[in-house]
Design an enzyme around this catalytic site. Sequence first.
Site, PDB file in Angstrom:
ATOM      1  N   HIS A  34      63.164  46.205 123.949  1.00 31.29           N
ATOM      2  CA  HIS A  34      63.160  47.657 123.771  1.00 31.29           C
ATOM      3  C   HIS A  34      63.765  48.381 124.969  1.00 31.29           C
ATOM      4  O   HIS A  34      64.483  49.370 124.801  1.00 31.29           O
ATOM      5  CB  HIS A  34      61.716  48.130 123.547  1.00 31.29           C
ATOM      6  CG  HIS A  34      61.590  49.589 123.268  1.00 31.29           C
ATOM      7  ND1 HIS A  34      61.952  50.147 122.070  1.00 31.29           N
ATOM      8  CD2 HIS A  34      61.146  50.612 124.041  1.00 31.29           C
ATOM      9  CE1 HIS A  34      61.727  51.457 122.107  1.00 31.29           C
ATOM     10  NE2 HIS A  34      61.243  51.760 123.294  1.00 31.29           N
ATOM     11  N   GLU A 107      66.548  58.515 119.276  1.00 36.65           N
ATOM     12  CA  GLU A 107      65.455  57.595 119.593  1.00 36.65           C
ATOM     13  C   GLU A 107      64.863  57.048 118.305  1.00 36.65           C
ATOM     14  O   GLU A 107      64.850  57.718 117.272  1.00 36.65           O
ATOM     15  CB  GLU A 107      64.378  58.338 120.389  1.00 36.65           C
ATOM     16  CG  GLU A 107      63.176  57.497 120.785  1.00 36.65           C
ATOM     17  CD  GLU A 107      62.229  58.239 121.712  1.00 36.65           C
ATOM     18  OE1 GLU A 107      61.104  58.551 121.282  1.00 36.65           O
ATOM     19  OE2 GLU A 107      62.632  58.519 122.859  1.00 36.65           O
ATOM     20  N   HIS A 109      61.334  55.389 116.585  1.00 34.14           N
ATOM     21  CA  HIS A 109      59.893  55.175 116.728  1.00 34.14           C
ATOM     22  C   HIS A 109      59.411  54.465 115.472  1.00 34.14           C
ATOM     23  O   HIS A 109      58.593  54.973 114.710  1.00 34.14           O
ATOM     24  CB  HIS A 109      59.164  56.500 116.951  1.00 34.14           C
ATOM     25  CG  HIS A 109      58.393  56.529 118.230  1.00 34.14           C
ATOM     26  ND1 HIS A 109      57.165  57.108 118.369  1.00 34.14           N
ATOM     27  CD2 HIS A 109      58.672  56.003 119.448  1.00 34.14           C
ATOM     28  CE1 HIS A 109      56.727  56.964 119.610  1.00 34.14           C
ATOM     29  NE2 HIS A 109      57.634  56.294 120.282  1.00 34.14           N
ATOM     30  N   ASP A 502      74.287  56.796 118.494  1.00 34.03           N
ATOM     31  CA  ASP A 502      73.864  55.900 117.416  1.00 34.03           C
ATOM     32  C   ASP A 502      72.490  55.319 117.679  1.00 34.03           C
ATOM     33  O   ASP A 502      72.045  55.203 118.820  1.00 34.03           O
ATOM     34  CB  ASP A 502      74.882  54.773 117.201  1.00 34.03           C
ATOM     35  CG  ASP A 502      75.092  53.925 118.455  1.00 34.03           C
ATOM     36  OD1 ASP A 502      74.226  53.899 119.335  1.00 34.03           O
ATOM     37  OD2 ASP A 502      76.151  53.279 118.550  1.00 34.03           O
ATOM     38  N   GLY A 539      72.921  56.252 122.841  1.00 36.25           N
ATOM     39  CA  GLY A 539      72.245  55.723 121.669  1.00 36.25           C
ATOM     40  C   GLY A 539      70.979  54.980 121.997  1.00 36.25           C
ATOM     41  O   GLY A 539      70.430  55.071 123.103  1.00 36.25           O
TER      42      GLY A 539
END
Length: 739
Positions: A34, A107, A109, A502, A539
């Site tokens: 991540h 972002e 989530h 992106d 991105g």
Amino acid sequence: MSLADSDRELVVEELGRDPTPAEAALFENLWSEHCAYRSSRPLLSAFESEGEQVVVGPGDDAAVVELPSHGDAGTNSDDRTERGGESEGESEGKDAGDSTYITMGIESHNHPSYVDPFDGAATGVGGIVRDTLSMGAYPIALADSLYFGEFDREHSQYLFDGVVEGISHYGNCIGVPTVAGSVDFHPEYEGNPLVNVACVGLLTEDRLVTAEAQQPGNKLVLVGNATGRDGLGGASFASEDLAEDAETEDRPAVQVGDPYAEKLLIEANEVLVEENLIESARDLGAAGLGGASSELVAKGGLGARIDLERVHQREPNMNALEILLAESQERMCYEVEPENVDRVTEIAERFDLGCSVIGEVTDGNYVCNFSGDTVVDVDASFLGDGAPMNDLPVEAPPRPSVDRPSVDLETAFEAVVSSPSTASKRWVYEQYDHEVGVRTSVPPGDDAAVMAIRECETGLAISSGAAPNWTAAAPLEGAKAIALENATNLAAKGATPLAAVDCLNGGNPEKPEVYGGFKRIVDGLAEMCSTLSIPVVGGNVSLYNDSVAGPIPPTPTLAVVGTKAGYDAPPLEAAPEGEVLLVGDLAMDSDSYRLGGSEYLAQSSGSDRFPTLPESPESFIEALAAVADDDATRAVHDVSHGGLAVALAEMASQDVGLEVEISSDDPSGALFHEQPGRALVQTTDPESVRDAFPDETPIVSIGTPTDEGVVRIETDERTLEVDATRVRKLRSTIERELE
């Protein structure tokens, strides 16, 4: 949380000792997929990110792009519309010559939104807004691209409902309009939905702040909510497959948002920037304080000394690891010159925000102390950039065989128009306040939103989305098509593309076929953006989107902005006058109608090859933008998802119908294939439209408006006629099910 054995060996070799528990946890999070992009970073060099308009490219909290000026207007800070909201710290005005910039960020989530759809989606909004603040910008627009399992599944509707509520609650409370986006449903998102949120901010050249620490001796100041234990291990949680019990077992890794505190933080940040009190800034997102503060100093080639006990906390007896890695929301880390600390504290108190002077920038290691002990002492650069990149095997994903089912034309029309993926998304965007800030000239529900940037008399068009059917069928070609379709959305409103960000979503990269599909969407998106001269300036990557249901389709969400002179744009709906032209491919033989990736095939469980893309897409986009702004143009609408059938259904209204003639030996192919790079143009001067496009661009006159509220499509086989009331009912699938 545990550091992988191979990574621990590298850390021990670098430190010359075993890491402390806090160091091990910090490395485990910051070296996660991540944060470190260990599987994707080797692929990202495919993107071109430079251009005369690019001020700050990839690597900061958000990208910064300069807007072209279409007038002599300067900033008028007395008008609250000029920056999106009245702020206590607004200046008395800017010099007319100051450059106008926008920030762009996006972002994901995804995992948090599966575990807790409301808070997972809400904190996704909060995080991308704080990325905007950290660049010195004021947030003016949001775009959300959402992907769920099949709509008729109860669990999909539960996730969908919660995510939309979370986005609307947070965005509405902080006063940032959500103006664009997309919603798609596909069976392979059932165990792992995607929530991708983009934000656009506005600033002038002299307001720009970066996340690069400037000077040893400057103080590190934490401003915002108190730190709790929520979101612990969020970065590592986002870097692993979702387990069957994720909704209960992983709930502590999901942050809890407070939009009212975020609104205060937005306004406080505005004052801090206006008074030039900030040397650098970083929002606290993944890996919390440890991630933000170490990345801040690492970018400047510096270090820090932090006393974790100084961090203002809302829970008792927090230990060093918890303070360091908690992902509590609504917090910013600022670098402040010593003489400005008192003023920063005063402003934080005025906005009822917590404020802690937690340490200072140094020219040594990144050091954290707690209760008299040194719990972290590492080189910040090694912490941020030391993670080894993965060299993973790649296999081509399987290609579908050609199998085109035969479906009755009327049945197919009703099925495609009423499909949740192609149906109206009014139920979604009507929950969002898209007018706050009074900049929204073209609201949601059109091909692209248009925002009024009065500072430089420029219209800013925004489009965001992907197409899981396309990339599931053909990852490389489908990703190219996504870039072209988003650019077409902008051109339909008269705007030419300026820049893009992106959000690259994929499954478990350790599976060669999954990684092969992911690599293809990267290459496809990069190639088409390069062809269209759209720099990809930033991105996000989200991998390990696997669950017990399997991997998601490779999903490259692209958020693109474009600019035009003025803020007006042609409508999507047809006017009472003007000929309707189809600009783009409408070949007359059945072999040209490739239905691969279409909603038509998704409804009938068939497969086919993906459509051939136009040979000169850049010429098409340039000409369409010019035609859209022509005085003779009455309406423009992109032809994409659902094909020509859906585009016609969307273009007709209760008052103005359409009478269309399609001459083809394959009416289903003609109506439902989804080749991008096409548009419907209604004009009173058809010849000027033909003259605007290159000679090789197919342009066919297919119909005229009627004063009957019907869509009447005449084909070689039969006439299909549906009245506007029926069309509206077909397109209201989501409202009927959820309201």
